[in-house]
Design a protein around this motif. Structure first.
Motif: not given
Lengths: 211, 600
Positions: A101-102, A33, A40-41, A38
């Motif tokens: 994501y995990p 990560l 993003g934040s 993804g």
């Protein structure tokens, strides 16, 4: 000795695993990560997203066909709401198993293997793919795997898949406006006042401001 | 709100405030209203709640139905930006692999910081909470008492808007008439918890949250908040008028575009900017406070995250309000010949006595709440009721095996169904699918109630942070390394929560979902998980044992103030944000006083 049942299973499981292995080889599945693909934040929170907008969907046409049949068995149409497919649950599940994501990466092999198993089992029992079975035939398979604590040992892994797949289907369905309506959720509308539950209901339940 | 400047700053600031959350927002508000010229530095980007808040979006409009991911730890629609347990490029280090010895650090790199997403629970510390050592010989006493802070609790409640009631319960202070807004109507599940917990002797009363259940009193409050300051009164009256009352929909954790709940960005910063006395620079990652040859702080050094360039800004007074741990980090990274172990750290206490809140949860399914008719139970999107700690007397008599207490937060009701709302269905239905599953979903939706304990942690020698000797963040700034250890007071308290909540669920005729954890070490949420970290630079009576005096002013550097949760001496069960604001207001008043007396 390898029987017909085992051969079909291996064949299907191997087919299902190929996209996963490809992704792993490309370094995507095991990436640490933050995930490279993804959202993003700092994603835009006000825009409307559709599955496939942020990362590509990866289920094959054959996998989607089985996925569609299975989620419609889990949540079929009835007099209050349509089936799971019609509110986009298949797209959602495709989005889920394709996500970087995990939690979703951990679900991916469970779902892909499970879809393969479901078709293998359908072929074994009825010599048709799961999507081509009639409803009693689909139920015959699902009845064996629908509850982990009661599933026979040989169905343990399939039952684990079914539980996961059902929770994805339920989560995907009831989180939509159609699902909200089915459950009788009537909020998410602005109002100038909030009075709480009607007194008559509270009284019926033996509750209220004076209790 | 006018956009913050990101360009070069002016000279001649009275005060630099590092951080823009509860502490930074309150400090800037108070200082600007009193005429000080303030420069605020925020490490994250600008954030405009009026434009960016996802108010009515449903989960199906978000990726993955909005579930949490490592990039959005509290779900897609949570207001937190560039934050969470991990921040890209800004690592922190654990001292051990042991899960019980780790601390998770939540940050939000955005204007307004964590105030944009918090739960809005706003409780006053009580008189015991400021003198805990005096009562049980554990931890430390504050150098101030409830009476010192009470006027500031009054002011903060009036300014930001907090609903609740005054119940006269032990160590649970009343607010003077006119401070609190009326509480929202309870939900069916709230009444049920109140009735059944009540039978077990647990009082359930109106919760306190920073949500406007009606418009603020813009006629009376301005004069009470800023006596004799007509300009400030006019500005705050206008901003109180602009804030809408709650419209009884949407989740407060997403933030609020109509400014009906408290966020620094919707409540503190707009009036502060309206004074004309505030400049804000975002994307400004402060690395250290610079010490002048006269022994005073002369300014701060920061890195502009966009250009990567380093800047130095100066002012008469420096206020750190960067969050407890970030404030500690800045101090420890500010090394000089005079302060080789970090600025204002002659006591060696910087980084010590870090605290979080004791948390533990149990949820249950309650047949009485099954198959209710459709009801709009969005309410104020948070606790209408809560249970304050109720066992002071038993504890005094030695009937409990732990010190200090907890309050109970709980929630049920027919809230907007999301991905996880029906996650417990399988165990209730024996694995149903098909039309039966649809019927089951309708039956069980709304019948779940969750309980969360929020309890006091006693500061200890083994919970602290320091600078890691090797690891640096992407800006080259050394990072924190955490050490963590709960004592038996906390773990036993967590076990007590589990037992209590299971008892309440049973008293409701319900069934606990999952196992009740009797081992407190397993029941307690890991350090940092409740996101109430405070301490690390506590205030005190003497420069030998504390970092600041009662005014958040460092003993070593008189123009350096720590206005955030770092100065907390204890961490009462009451959620810290209201106290952070009250102390920041009090400290800022003191700064103004000293500046006017030319002592700063």
């Amino acid at each position: 000795m390898t029987d017909r049942r085992t051969t079909i299973k291996w064949m299907l499981a191997a087919a299902a695993a190929i996209p996963l292995l490809d992704r792993a080889a490309a370094g995507e599945v095991t990436a640490s990560l933050p995930a490279p693909n993804g959202y993003g934040s700092d994603p835009n929170l006000t825009k409307v997203y559709r599955p496939g907008d942020v990362w590509p969907l990866t289920l094959t046409a054959a996998q989607r066909r089985t996925a569609t049949a299975l989620c419609n068995v889990i949540l079929p149409a009835d007099d209050r709401s349509p089936n799971a497919e019609s509110v986009g649950v298949v797209d959602f599940i495709d989005e889920w198993v394709s996500a970087p994501y995990p939690r979703q990466l951990a679900d991916r092999p469970i779902v892909l293997e499970g879809l393969a198993w479901t078709d293998a089992e359908a072929l074994l029992r009825f010599e048709k793919y799961f999507a081509d079975l009639d409803t009693p035939q689909q139920h015959a398979i699902c009845d064996d795997i629908c509850y982990e604590p009661k599933a026979e040992a040989k169905f343990a892994r399939a039952a684990q898949f079914f539980a996961r797949y059902r929770s994805l289907t339920v989560g995907g369905f009831y989180s939509t406006p159609t699902g909200h309506k089915d459950l009788g959720y009537i909020g998410n509308v602005p109002s100038s006042r909030f009075d709480g539950p009607p007194l008559a209901l509270l009284r019926k339940l033996g509750l209220g401001p004076s209790s | 709100m006018s956009p913050p400047s990101t360009s070069a700053t002016k000279n001649g600031y009275d005060v630099i405030v590092v951080g823009s959350g509860a502490a930074g927002g309150q400090s800037a508000y108070t200082l600007c209203m009193e005429g000080a010229k303030v420069l605020m530095l925020e490490a994250g980007r600008n954030y405009v709640p009026e434009q960016e808040t996802p108010m009515f979006q449903t989960p199906d409009q978000a990726p993955l139905r909005g579930v949490s991911t490592p990039e959005k730890d509290f779900g897609f629609y949570d207001a937190t930006i560039d934050g969470g347990w991990t921040v890209p490029g800004e690592p922190y280090v654990q001292s051990t692999e042991d899960p019980h010895g780790r601390f998770a650090w939540w940050r939000a790199r955005m204007l307004g910081g964590r105030t944009n997403h918090w739960g809005r629970v706003s409780l006053r510390n009580g008189e015991y909470d400021f003198k805990p050592h005096r009562r049980d010989g554990l931890g430390f006493d504050w150098p101030i008492s409830y009476e010192d802070v009470a006027p500031y609790y009054d002011k903060v409640e009036r300014l930001i808007g907090v609903y609740g009631t005054s119940e006269g319960l032990e160590n649970t202070p009343n607010s003077p008439e006119g401070c609190l807004l009326p509480p929202p109507a309870p939900l069916v599940s709230d009444y049920l918890v109140q009735q059944r917990a009540g039978r077990l002797g647990i009082p359930i009363v109106a919760g306190h949250r920073a949500v406007l259940t009606r418009q603020l009193d813009f006629k009376r409050s301005p004069a009470l908040l800023h006596p004799g300051n007509l300009k400030a009164q006019k500005i705050i009256a206008e901003h109180m008028r602009q804030r809408a009352a709650c419209f009884w929909a949407t989740d407060c954790g997403r933030g609020c575009s109509i400014r009906a709940n408290y966020q620094s960005t919707t409540v503190h910063l707009p009036p502060a900017l309206a004074t004309g006395n505030l400049d804000i620079v975002t994307n400004a990652m402060v690395s250290e406070v610079l010490l002048g040859r006269n022994g005073l702080a002369k300014g701060v050094s920061y890195i502009d995250k966009i250009s990567g360039r380093q800047h130095v800004v100066t002012a008469r007074v420096i206020v750190l309000a960067a969050s407890a741990c970030e404030t500690v980090r800045i101090l420890l990274n500010s090394k000089s010949a005079q302060f080789p172990d970090g600025l204002a750290n002659s006591s060696g206490k910087v980084g010590r006595y870090l605290m979080d809140t004791v948390g533990s949860s149990v949820s249950g399914q309650v047949p009485l709440l099954e198959s209710l008719p459709p009801l709009n139970e969005d309410g104020a999107s948070g606790e209408a009721f809560y249970g304050p700690w109720w066992l002071y007397q038993d504890q005094q008599k030695g009937k409990l095996d732990f010190a200090r207490g907890y309050h109970i937060e709980f929630g049920g009701g027919r809230r907007m169904p999301n991905f996880g709302t029906l996650r417990s269905l399988e165990s209730l239905t024996g694995g149903s699918y098909g039309k039966k599953l649809k019927d089951d979903a309708r039956r069980y939706y709304g019948s779940f109630v969750g309980f969360d304990g929020r309890g006091e942690m006693i500061p200890n020698e083994n919970s602290y942070c320091e600078i890691d000797p090797k690891v640096k963040d992407r800006w080259g700034i050394p990072v924190l390394r955490f050490h963590w250890q709960w004592s038996e007071h906390e773990t036993r308290q967590a076990a007590h929560m589990q037992k209590t909540f299971a008892g309440v669920i049973e008293a409701m005729g319900g069934k606990v979902l999952g196992a009740v954890k009797t081992d407190g070490a397993e029941a307690i949420a890991p350090g940092g998980f409740i996101i109430h970290e405070v301490g690390g630079a506590r205030m005190g009576e003497s420069r030998q044992t504390s970092v600041t005096n009662q005014w958040c002013q460092t003993w070593d550097v008189k123009n350096l103030f720590l206005n955030d949760g770092a100065v907390f001496v204890s961490n009462a069960d009451k959620n810290p944000t209201l106290t952070i604001m009250a102390l920041a207001w009090r400290a800022s008043d003191h700064i103004v006083r000293l500046m006017r007396r030319k002592e700063l």
